[in-house]
Design a protein around this motif. Sequence first.
Motif, PDB file in Angstrom:
ATOM      1  N   ASN A  83       0.852  -1.257   0.039  1.00  0.00           N
ATOM      2  CA  ASN A  83       0.132  -0.013   0.116  1.00  0.00           C
ATOM      3  C   ASN A  83       0.817   1.357  -0.100  1.00  0.00           C
ATOM      4  OD1 ASN A  83       1.032  -0.117   2.520  1.00  0.00           O
ATOM      5  ND2 ASN A  83      -0.897   0.199   3.540  1.00  0.00           N
ATOM      6  N   PHE A  84       2.317   1.164  -0.373  1.00  0.00           N
ATOM      7  CA  PHE A  84       2.960   2.522  -0.189  1.00  0.00           C
ATOM      8  C   PHE A  84       3.738   2.538  -1.321  1.00  0.00           C
ATOM      9  CE2 PHE A  84       5.282  -1.240   1.811  1.00  0.00           C
ATOM     10  CZ  PHE A  84       6.643  -1.126   1.232  1.00  0.00           C
ATOM     11  N   ALA A  85       3.937   1.747  -2.515  1.00  0.00           N
ATOM     12  CA  ALA A  85       4.611   1.782  -3.611  1.00  0.00           C
ATOM     13  C   ALA A  85       3.784   1.135  -4.797  1.00  0.00           C
ATOM     14  CB  ALA A  85       6.020   1.011  -3.569  1.00  0.00           C
ATOM     15  N   THR A  86       4.101   1.588  -6.119  1.00  0.00           N
ATOM     16  CA  THR A  86       3.579   0.924  -7.146  1.00  0.00           C
ATOM     17  C   THR A  86       4.809   0.519  -8.085  1.00  0.00           C
ATOM     18  OG1 THR A  86       1.838   1.239  -9.031  1.00  0.00           O
ATOM     19  CG2 THR A  86       3.342   3.249  -8.314  1.00  0.00           C
ATOM     20  N   VAL A  87       4.220  -0.400  -9.169  1.00  0.00           N
ATOM     21  CA  VAL A  87       5.476  -0.760 -10.047  1.00  0.00           C
ATOM     22  C   VAL A  87       5.418  -0.032 -11.331  1.00  0.00           C
ATOM     23  CG1 VAL A  87       6.546  -2.594 -11.403  1.00  0.00           C
ATOM     24  CG2 VAL A  87       5.471  -2.933  -9.168  1.00  0.00           C
ATOM     25  N   VAL A  88       6.583   0.547 -12.105  1.00  0.00           N
ATOM     26  CA  VAL A  88       6.620   1.489 -13.099  1.00  0.00           C
ATOM     27  C   VAL A  88       7.683   0.918 -13.939  1.00  0.00           C
ATOM     28  CG1 VAL A  88       6.599   3.751 -14.006  1.00  0.00           C
ATOM     29  CG2 VAL A  88       5.517   3.493 -11.714  1.00  0.00           C
ATOM     30  N   ASN A  89       7.390   0.411 -15.165  1.00  0.00           N
ATOM     31  CA  ASN A  89       8.515  -0.002 -15.899  1.00  0.00           C
ATOM     32  C   ASN A  89       9.463  -1.025 -15.213  1.00  0.00           C
ATOM     33  OD1 ASN A  89       7.853   1.722 -18.243  1.00  0.00           O
ATOM     34  ND2 ASN A  89       8.947   3.318 -17.198  1.00  0.00           N
ATOM     35  N   ARG A 101       5.847   3.614   8.392  1.00  0.00           N
ATOM     36  CA  ARG A 101       6.419   2.295   8.146  1.00  0.00           C
ATOM     37  C   ARG A 101       5.420   1.351   9.019  1.00  0.00           C
ATOM     38  NH1 ARG A 101      13.058   1.261   7.877  1.00  0.00           N
ATOM     39  NH2 ARG A 101      13.185   2.397   5.892  1.00  0.00           N
ATOM     40  N   TYR A 102       4.880   1.558   9.956  1.00  0.00           N
ATOM     41  CA  TYR A 102       4.168   0.769  10.746  1.00  0.00           C
ATOM     42  C   TYR A 102       2.909   0.719  10.139  1.00  0.00           C
ATOM     43  CZ  TYR A 102       1.484   4.698  12.944  1.00  0.00           C
ATOM     44  OH  TYR A 102       0.528   5.705  13.211  1.00  0.00           O
ATOM     45  N   LYS A 103       2.264   1.227   9.242  1.00  0.00           N
ATOM     46  CA  LYS A 103       1.139   1.451   8.480  1.00  0.00           C
ATOM     47  C   LYS A 103       1.222   0.391   7.318  1.00  0.00           C
ATOM     48  CE  LYS A 103      -1.025   5.382  10.152  1.00  0.00           C
ATOM     49  NZ  LYS A 103      -1.680   6.742   9.841  1.00  0.00           N
ATOM     50  N   HIS A 104       2.554   0.085   6.752  1.00  0.00           N
ATOM     51  CA  HIS A 104       2.888  -0.523   5.642  1.00  0.00           C
ATOM     52  C   HIS A 104       2.149  -2.168   5.616  1.00  0.00           C
ATOM     53  CE1 HIS A 104       6.673   1.675   4.473  1.00  0.00           C
ATOM     54  NE2 HIS A 104       5.501   2.489   4.554  1.00  0.00           N
TER      55      HIS A 104
END
Length: 216
Positions: A83-89, A101-104
């Motif tokens: 819920n904190f990053a997305t994949v690009v290329n 971070r504790y919410k990751h």
Amino acid sequence: MTQNTYSIFEETKNGNRWSDYHPFAPVSPKIVLLIRINMLSTGIEENDKATRQMYEAHKMRYLNPSNAGSYLEDLPVGIAANNFATVVNGKAVLKPTGMARYKHAFKFPLFALSTAHVQRINTISFEETIGIKGIVYKSATVFKRAPEYFLADSTEGFNTVPRIPPALAMLVPEDVRWQQGWGTYPKLLEQIVQDEFGSSQKAMFEVVDPVRLSSH
């Protein structure tokens, strides 16, 4: 499940080098989380060419490159969503949220494995059972297939045991040699499977000089 399943990993030892390709983290008897080293395929096509080049270059550093690869290289794999990053290329990019971070949170993809892959994982577990006190199973019929597969596996690096110098064999009791994995483990497992489960499978192992020893 072996007593030490949570603390083992698929490793390749070859000469004076080793690689930990897949640490095991069982979630339940039917679900095992495998942590994959980043030089193996991640399932993202954009990254696979560079990953393959790094993997092949890594194997060439070993004394025997042909036996330096992962036994589980062709497992179905997928990147865990979060819920904190997305994949690009093909690369992870942080979202502009500044989330603590504790919410990751992560969502891991689950794959139904083939019988061959299940038995390979079991084989790695059996490779690491020396010195443990127990193995838990539900069905004797199903369990019997696992050690039989292990005992019959002729893959280089499995079921190889170091040759014991005669002088050392005289000094070290057999039960201690077994605890250290010095040549008797495959035969011991063979005896257990035959006596307790009626198997006729013989242990296929090679006794080698310690300097030649390699394993997964």
